[in-house]
Design an enzyme around this catalytic site. Structure first.
Site, PDB file in Angstrom:
ATOM      1  N   ASP A  21      -1.787  18.418   7.177  1.00 55.58           N
ATOM      2  CA  ASP A  21      -1.388  18.384   5.576  1.00 55.58           C
ATOM      3  C   ASP A  21      -0.323  17.730   5.160  1.00 55.58           C
ATOM      4  O   ASP A  21       0.599  17.383   6.031  1.00 55.58           O
ATOM      5  CB  ASP A  21      -1.525  19.976   5.357  1.00 55.58           C
ATOM      6  CG  ASP A  21      -0.545  20.869   6.171  1.00 55.58           C
ATOM      7  OD1 ASP A  21       0.179  20.068   6.879  1.00 55.58           O
ATOM      8  OD2 ASP A  21      -0.603  22.311   6.056  1.00 55.58           O
ATOM      9  N   HIS A  22      -0.292  17.759   3.861  1.00 50.54           N
ATOM     10  CA  HIS A  22       1.049  17.295   3.218  1.00 50.54           C
ATOM     11  C   HIS A  22       1.926  18.277   2.420  1.00 50.54           C
ATOM     12  O   HIS A  22       1.087  19.354   1.812  1.00 50.54           O
ATOM     13  CB  HIS A  22       0.636  15.941   2.117  1.00 50.54           C
ATOM     14  CG  HIS A  22       0.266  14.754   2.745  1.00 50.54           C
ATOM     15  ND1 HIS A  22       0.791  13.757   2.891  1.00 50.54           N
ATOM     16  CD2 HIS A  22      -1.028  14.743   3.402  1.00 50.54           C
ATOM     17  CE1 HIS A  22       0.281  12.781   3.563  1.00 50.54           C
ATOM     18  NE2 HIS A  22      -1.067  13.350   3.947  1.00 50.54           N
TER      19      HIS A  22
END
Length: 203
Positions: free
Chosen positions: A71-72
């Site tokens: 994820d970011h």
């Protein structure tokens, strides 16, 4: 192809970091693995992308599947790499190690004797129960019960692979823990016996 053995059979062009493998494991061409553990007899086909995952025994992972996509950061002003891969952009900046530690902690767990279909995606921290099937191109955002078939985006249960009493007996039998020699000896029964007859003989 040579026979599988105690060492993993890794096809060309794979990128593998921080991962380990049991016996009779095969990793398909061009696959990318990071912080992944494959237990005995599991394999992934071509161009699988697997991160932060614990894979049980006899898992069947089809080509182009993705497990544990990273994820970011979403709560900050930007989503971009420069927040955490900062050393790629500036000589005097360090990586955000806490962010990478957090990513690695979000493990996906894939049970024994599972089938992950072509192009399926399993999000971080999901648990796929023993014997479950993930249909091609499904996106799994919730845990999947043992011996359940799911499909769609997001993935939803389609039907049970076996009735609950059969699934419970299979999990109690735990044939995936049998020795290599026992599996070979019982191979004709795996191939030919209906599930009830198999359980009657071995459970």
């Amino acid at each position: 192809m040579s026979k599988l053995g105690l060492d993993p059979f890794i096809h060309p062009d794979c990128e593998i970091t921080g991962s380990s493998f049991g016996s009779y494991v095969e990793i398909g061409k061009g696959s990318r693995l990071n912080n992944a553990v494959f237990d005995d007899y599991s394999y992934c086909d071509r161009y699988a992308d697997i991160a932060n995952a614990r894979i049980g025994k006899f898992a069947n992972i089809a080509a182009f599947s993705r497990i544990g996509p990273t994820d970011h950061p979403m709560a900050q002003a930007s989503l971009h790499h420069f927040l955490y891969r900062s050393d790629d952009y500036w000589d005097d900046a360090d990586r955000d190690q806490a962010f990478f530690v957090h990513r690695q902690s979000r493990l996906a767990h894939i049970g024994h004797d599972t089938w992950i279909g072509h192009n399926a995606v399993i999000k971080p921290e999901m648990t796929i129960g023993h014997g479950a099937i993930i249909a091609s191109s499904a996106v799994v955002t919730k845990d999947v019960d043992p011996y359940t078939i799911v499909a769609g985006l997001p993935a939803k249960p389609i039907r049970k692979r076996f009735e609950t009493h059969i699934a419970d007996r299979l999990m109690e039998l735990a044939w995936w823990d049998w020795s290599h020699e026992a599996l070979r000896d019982r191979l004709p029964d795996f191939r030919s016996l209906p599930i009830e007859a198999f359980l009657e003989k071995y459970a």
